[in-house]
Enzyme design. Structure first.
Site, mmCIF file in Angstrom:
data_model
loop_
_atom_site.group_PDB
_atom_site.id
_atom_site.type_symbol
_atom_site.label_atom_id
_atom_site.label_comp_id
_atom_site.label_asym_id
_atom_site.label_seq_id
_atom_site.Cartn_x
_atom_site.Cartn_y
_atom_site.Cartn_z
ATOM 1 C CB SER A 36 6.134 -27.696 -11.524
ATOM 2 O OG SER A 36 6.239 -28.329 -12.810
ATOM 3 C CD GLU A 95 8.416 -24.647 -10.084
ATOM 4 O OE1 GLU A 95 8.165 -24.011 -11.181
ATOM 5 O OE2 GLU A 95 8.755 -25.927 -10.131
ATOM 6 N NE ARG A 134 11.432 -23.823 -12.306
ATOM 7 C CZ ARG A 134 12.437 -24.081 -13.219
ATOM 8 N NH1 ARG A 134 13.513 -23.159 -13.248
ATOM 9 N NH2 ARG A 134 12.226 -25.118 -14.107
#
Length: 597
Positions: free
Chosen positions: A240, A338, A166
């Protein structure tokens, strides 16, 4: 070819969290020519920049005092390299789901596992999106960008994008520099799906009784996502909210699984680390459905924070911090967002405001050292800086352990080091708790790095003794650098005859142990909201600014507010000293919290 810059733009409908926020300026561009026009305007040149994609992975923590740019560059096309390989090229303003549909309808495999992920193409390489055993980095061939530094179009290869979990160069060194224009994906010319190793896809072939096509895999994934994740059009969310933490396998086996034998994990490319599902940790911390205000942990997937209708930015921030603290308390692991948190406020906590011996001094019975006032208890110099969801520690004093316990510091993203003197680095070994998730990042000059390698040689061996702190050393120069998207500008100062470094972050700067600052370095300290500056005592010192010298420098630099720090006991009692200071200049003390405007 004309551009339109809007003022006081409502951002709520442009993000999937649906939280109230406004931007001072907002502009969309559909091609490079329009982008070139925008970056020549005063609105761009005189303000901070934020590049907004589809808004599906972005959270504005309050209004944004700058300019927001949004790409509307369209177009999806492809060309075949050979019988097996095809390249799909998409404009950064295209919806990612449309690109997946395009690939599937044309029989191109490789991104079907990423079906159903909201957002625009421009965000795909930034976030290195991933799901169900696939990451975008595995298929991204090249990323075409406009370089705001050189004002040229550049093309970055997948390797040059510095992809991580990520993560990418666009979230770090390239943040605010590269505007993504188009992305090229290297796919296979095949109708048959090739990636069925993750979770619910493992038995798909058996359930279908044939090798799944890319369309069947995409449909299965969309069905799974819809059953677990809320529709942003109905319930505000950004998918998320946290990354799955990656921890040392030693810590997992000896600590986590010893206390909680049922904690699941996934292997990583590094045999020394494993990945833990953050959703499992949150749910098993008892937070399923937990609410603060109108922000809630989504009951069907605890990795998601939702806006039930009227959640404020404060609700979401408070809930995310509660989740981080609770998971850390229960499992010893720190969760990291995230979601891209956009926050132009900076919170600074003075951890220590004393000089090398601290106050009180051992064996001294002066009125200051005998004072009961908490402001007169000064530990060695250090500061905590929080902005954009990132926590940075400036210096690690010998008193850091006590400072961290006092201020309840349970997680950090990195530390910045000003110089090698012991009162600024003596607490390095106490960073052990922050090394659980891997090597802890340290940003410092070459000479300081070399000195710490000598002092802490046990931390840099090839085979570390279990429990020893491990560090990822980043040597800095005179040029600005990024830590998780936070721009840090080094400011060179002289500590007597020793060259050391201070730091500027946004409208805040921290300078300690300075005696002189060159004129060209002073330019880096103009237009500050808050300046923290050392001021040892009233009497002259060969390596430190006196009170009078510090006040004179502050008047020259003209920050809106200034705080003096790095005091010895000769400064006098805090309450008496602060009365002597001019308007707009204050005496710092341990535990003081400062928030930039």
């Amino acid at each position: 070819m004309n551009i339109h810059i809007e003022q006081n733009k409502d951002l709520l409908p442009l993000t999937t969290f649906h939280v109230a926020a406004k931007a001072d300026y907002y502009c969309e561009f559909s091609n490079v020519e329009q982008l070139k026009k925008v970056i020549q305007t005063p609105e761009f040149l005189e303000n901070r920049l934020f590049l907004l994609g589809g808004g599906s992975n972005t959270f504005f923590d309050g209004n944004f005092h700058g300019i927001v740019l949004k790409s509307q560059i369209k177009g999806i096309t492809h060309y075949k390299k050979n019988e097996d390989t095809v390249f799909v090229i998409a404009g950064s303003g295209e919806r990612w789901t449309d690109v997946v549909d395009y690939a599937i309808s044309n029989g191109f495999s490789g991104i079907e596992n990423l079906a159903g992920i909201p957002g625009n193409v421009g965000a795909v390489p930034v976030q290195n999106i991933g799901a169900y055993g696939c990451e975008a980095s595995s298929v991204i061939h090249k990323v075409e960008c406009f370089d705001l530094t050189t004002r040229n179009i550049v093309t970055l290869t997948g390797e040059e994008c510095q992809f991580g979990y990520r993560d990418s160069i666009f979230k770090n060194a390239g943040k605010g520099r590269y505007v993504i224009l188009r992305v090229s994906f290297k796919l296979s010319n095949s109708q048959i799906a090739g990636n069925l190793e993750y979770g619910p896809l493992k038995d798909l072939k058996q359930r279908l009784d044939h090798s799944p096509t890319i369309k069947e895999v995409a449909e299965e994934i969309v069905k799974i996502r819809n059953s677990k994740l809320p529709d942003p059009a109905k319930i505000g969310n950004a998918g998320s909210f946290f990354k799955n933490p990656v921890v040392r396998i030693y810590f997992y086996r000896e600590v986590m699984s010893a206390l909680h034998p049922d904690i699941p994990y996934y292997e990583t490319d590094n045999p020394y680390y494993v990945k833990i599902p953050a959703g499992w940790l949150i749910e098993n911390a008892g937070l399923k459905g937990y609410k603060i205000g109108d922000a809630q942990v989504y009951p069907k997937q605890c990795l998601v924070i939702t806006n039930l209708g009227n959640a404020t930015a404060g609700d979401i921030v408070s809930l995310s911090k509660h989740i981080i603290d609770r998971v850390l308390e229960d499992f010893g692991v720190t969760l990291h967002p995230e979601v891209g948190i956009v926050d132009d406020k900076i919170k600074v906590t003075i951890l220590g405001s004393g000089t090398s011996k601290g106050v009180p001094e051992i064996g001294c019975y002066c009125p200051v050292c005998r004072s009961d006032a908490p402001e007169d208890k000064r530990t060695r110099c250090s500061a905590l800086v929080e902005t954009q969801g990132v926590r940075l520690l400036i210096d690690v004093s010998p008193d850091f352990k006590h400072q961290a316990i006092r201020e309840d510091i349970t997680w950090l993203d990195a530390t910045l080091i000003t110089h090698t003197h012991y009162d600024h680095v003596g607490g390095f070994d106490d960073l052990r708790p922050f090394c659980v998730n891997g090597k802890f990042p340290v940003y410092l000059r070459k000479d300081v790095n070399e000195d710490l390698h000598r002092r802490l040689d046990y931390c840099f061996k090839d085979h570390l003794y279990p429990g020893v702190p491990s560090f990822e050393m980043h040597e800095i120069s005179d040029t600005p650098f990024n830590i998780k998207g936070v721009k840090v500008t080094p400011v060179n100062v002289m500590h007597g005859n020793l060259a050391i470094v201070g730091f500027r972050i946004g409208d805040f700067a921290y300078i300690t142990d300075a005696k002189t600052i060159a004129d060209h370095e002073k330019e880096k300290l103009k237009n500050l909201d808050v300046l923290i500056l050392n001021s040892l005592r009233f009497k002259d010192h060969f390596a430190h600014l006196t009170v009078e010298e510090a006040i004179e420098l502050i008047r020259e630099l003209k920050p809106k507010r200034a705080y003096l720090t790095h005091f010895c006991h000769e400064i006098g009692k805090h309450r008496d000293f602060e009365k002597k200071l001019p308007e707009g200049i204050y005496a710092a003390y341990d535990g003081l919290t400062i928030i930039t405007h």
